[in-house]
Design a protein around this motif. Structure first.
Motif, PDB file in Angstrom:
ATOM      1  N   THR A  44      22.236   2.368  -0.450  1.00  0.00           N
ATOM      2  CA  THR A  44      22.052   1.494   1.718  1.00  0.00           C
ATOM      3  C   THR A  44      21.634   1.212   2.165  1.00  0.00           C
ATOM      4  OG1 THR A  44      21.826   4.097   2.295  1.00  0.00           O
ATOM      5  CG2 THR A  44      24.492   3.003   0.962  1.00  0.00           C
ATOM      6  N   LEU A  45      19.663   1.474   1.612  1.00  0.00           N
ATOM      7  CA  LEU A  45      18.954   1.312   2.483  1.00  0.00           C
ATOM      8  C   LEU A  45      18.373   0.047   2.079  1.00  0.00           C
ATOM      9  CD1 LEU A  45      17.592   4.350   2.924  1.00  0.00           C
ATOM     10  CD2 LEU A  45      18.510   3.813   4.805  1.00  0.00           C
ATOM     11  N   LEU A  46      17.935  -0.066   0.244  1.00  0.00           N
ATOM     12  CA  LEU A  46      17.598  -1.298  -0.454  1.00  0.00           C
ATOM     13  C   LEU A  46      18.635  -1.601  -0.981  1.00  0.00           C
ATOM     14  CD1 LEU A  46      15.124   1.119  -2.580  1.00  0.00           C
ATOM     15  CD2 LEU A  46      14.797  -0.462  -0.825  1.00  0.00           C
ATOM     16  N   THR A  47      19.177  -2.976   0.622  1.00  0.00           N
ATOM     17  CA  THR A  47      19.978  -3.925  -0.289  1.00  0.00           C
ATOM     18  C   THR A  47      19.521  -5.342  -1.286  1.00  0.00           C
ATOM     19  OG1 THR A  47      19.802  -4.857   2.342  1.00  0.00           O
ATOM     20  CG2 THR A  47      21.466  -3.022   2.199  1.00  0.00           C
ATOM     21  N   ARG A  48      18.743  -5.310  -1.481  1.00  0.00           N
ATOM     22  CA  ARG A  48      17.831  -6.412  -2.188  1.00  0.00           C
ATOM     23  C   ARG A  48      17.043  -5.644  -3.622  1.00  0.00           C
ATOM     24  NH1 ARG A  48      17.442  -7.511   3.079  1.00  0.00           N
ATOM     25  NH2 ARG A  48      15.442  -8.037   3.873  1.00  0.00           N
ATOM     26  N   PRO A  49      16.492  -6.130  -4.329  1.00  0.00           N
ATOM     27  CA  PRO A  49      16.185  -5.668  -4.934  1.00  0.00           C
ATOM     28  C   PRO A  49      14.008  -5.382  -4.227  1.00  0.00           C
ATOM     29  CG  PRO A  49      17.286  -7.553  -6.191  1.00  0.00           C
ATOM     30  CD  PRO A  49      17.095  -7.371  -4.460  1.00  0.00           C
ATOM     31  N   ILE A  50      13.920  -4.951  -4.851  1.00  0.00           N
ATOM     32  CA  ILE A  50      11.957  -4.960  -4.704  1.00  0.00           C
ATOM     33  C   ILE A  50      11.225  -5.880  -4.847  1.00  0.00           C
ATOM     34  CG2 ILE A  50      10.373  -3.562  -5.029  1.00  0.00           C
ATOM     35  CD1 ILE A  50      12.147  -1.159  -4.346  1.00  0.00           C
ATOM     36  N   ARG A  51      10.555  -6.403  -5.096  1.00  0.00           N
ATOM     37  CA  ARG A  51       9.072  -7.382  -5.557  1.00  0.00           C
ATOM     38  C   ARG A  51       8.295  -7.214  -4.908  1.00  0.00           C
ATOM     39  NH1 ARG A  51      10.142 -13.605  -5.527  1.00  0.00           N
ATOM     40  NH2 ARG A  51      11.889 -12.972  -6.869  1.00  0.00           N
TER      41      ARG A  51
END
Length: 432
Positions: free
Chosen positions: A114-121
């Motif tokens: 819910t906190l990381l709504t997008r991928p990590i780069r």
């Protein structure tokens, strides 16, 4: 590398230079700066510090890999100028096993999603790389994490004399800091800069004065309670901070890790605010010496907590920094006296046979979520492991004894061979 480069003066000068680079990156990239408490806090002044995290500083060393990533393994593209092809391939092959290890920590993955709504780069930056522009860090499709190496491993910054610059000067602080903490380093920066421009003796004298003064910054006075428990970690400065204590409920048990004669009985009672607490004074020194003795003093804590009658006792654990010894003691208490549902076990403990490295690692990971600035030293964690897993520690001691026995046997054999050779040389009239 000559001795002067390893001096505490050179370390301070190198850290200040590296900190300028970190500050520049934070401003240029417009990203919050999060320091690794194992060593990164030395390079970030408090006004630039957004938050902290904790991971072992050796995790990324060559052939000692512990990397994780939310992206697919095929998307892991580390820069060629920072990692060799062999290291990059080793990291890729290690990621599946690391994901399995992470699953064993029982982290709240749905909450993280819910906190990381997008991928990590991730992007990788060191002083030799060109900083990307903010436009290149598009945040519409992903979260950008800049993995920043503060030191220039290849050459000294242009503003530093190459003969005195020390890459990674903040590493292994137990070996050089004389118990000075990063917070104290930055709070007393003017006096330390003045001493560093004078002599090594002046630096040592200044540090000695600083560490005798309790930390009173807002961060040092803010205690942290482990989620779902009444187990609180703080600094010894809390014992003389009535305004802060008025905001806290009285404690049933107070554990003071450090040997601090400056704390009076009245100050301990102040912490309890009229309630007569069970006071446990462990009498530990700061640094490695205290951390090594910790394993021999944890039985005092276990014995006292076995007698606690409260269903959910309020426990305060303090040390001089609130980040090292107190964290280790709190970790040991959480592993021993709280079940999986975080209910306190009265009159008993979790059987030590059920406590494993994975179990301790899981609790440590959760603890750092409640206290991001936790930074237990390697020696502190070793003491906690040795106390909670005596069988494993015993096996280690057996291996050490076996190794020492082998060394002694080899020495004795070499001695006999030397005596035989000596007799031969003397008998043959040779000169030695």
């Amino acid at each position: 590398m000559n001795r002067s480069t390893l001096s505490i003066q050179s370390r301070f000068e190198s850290i200040w230079l590296d900190a300028e680079f970190v500050s520049k990156c934070g401003k240029k990239l417009d990203l919050p700066i999060i320091a690794n408490e194992r060593c990164g806090s030395w390079y970030v002044s408090p006004e630039n510090l957004a938050d902290s995290c904790y991971f072992k500083s050796t995790d990324g060393h060559n052939e000692n890999l512990l990397y994780g990533d939310t992206l697919d393994v095929k998307d892991f593209l580390p820069p060629d100028d920072i990692l060799s092809a062999e290291e990059a391939e080793a990291i890729k092959s290690a990621i599946p096993a690391i994901i399995d290890d992470a699953k064993q920590l029982h982290l709240d993955i749905p909450k993280l999603r819910t906190l990381l709504t997008r991928p990590i780069r991730p992007i990788f930056i060191d002083p030799s790389t060109a900083l990307p522009t903010t436009n290149a860090l598009s945040r519409q499709s992903h979260h950008t994490i800049a993995c920043l190496m503060a030191s220039n491993a290849h050459s000294a910054p242009l503003t530093a004399p190459s003969s005195s610059y020390l890459p990674g000067a903040g590493d292994d602080e137990d070996n050089w800091s004389l118990s000075l903490t990063p917070a104290q380093f930055w709070t007393h920066q003017p006096s330390l800069r003045s001493a560093a421009s004078t002599s090594p003796a002046a630096v040592t004298e200044t540090i000695t004065t600083i560490i005798k003064t309790p930390e009173t910054s807002p961060r040092s006075l803010k205690p942290a309670t482990i989620d779902h428990t009444h187990l609180t970690i703080g600094t010894t400065a809390l014992h003389a901070a009535p305004k802060v204590l008025q905001l806290l409920d009285p404690f049933d048990v107070i554990i003071v890790c450090n040997d601090d004669p400056g704390l009076s009985a009245s100050q301990h009672r102040l912490v309890a605010r009229g309630v007569e607490p069970n006071l446990i004074e462990m009498g530990l020194k700061d640094g490695k010496l205290g951390a090594r003795v910790l394993r021999k003093r944890l039985h005092l804590v276990e014995k006292a907590l076995m007698k606690v009658e409260a269903r959910m006792p309020r426990i305060l654990v303090t040390c001089s920094t609130g980040r090292d010894l107190s964290v280790g003691v709190a970790l040991a208490i959480w592993c021993l006296f709280y079940d999986r549902g975080d209910a306190f076990i009265r009159g008993g403990t979790v059987p030590k046979a059920e406590i494993t490295k994975v179990y301790i690692r899981e609790r440590l990971a959760s603890l750092t979520m409640s206290k991001p600035d936790a930074s237990p030293s390697r020696a502190t964690l070793q003491s906690v492991h040795a106390y909670l897993m005596p069988k494993e520690d015993g096996k280690k001691e057996e291996r050490v004894e076996e190794w020492l026995g082998g060394v002694e046997e080899a020495k004795e054999k070499a001695k006999k061979q030397g005596e035989t050779l000596g007799r031969f040389l003397i008998g043959s009239g040779a000169s030695v």
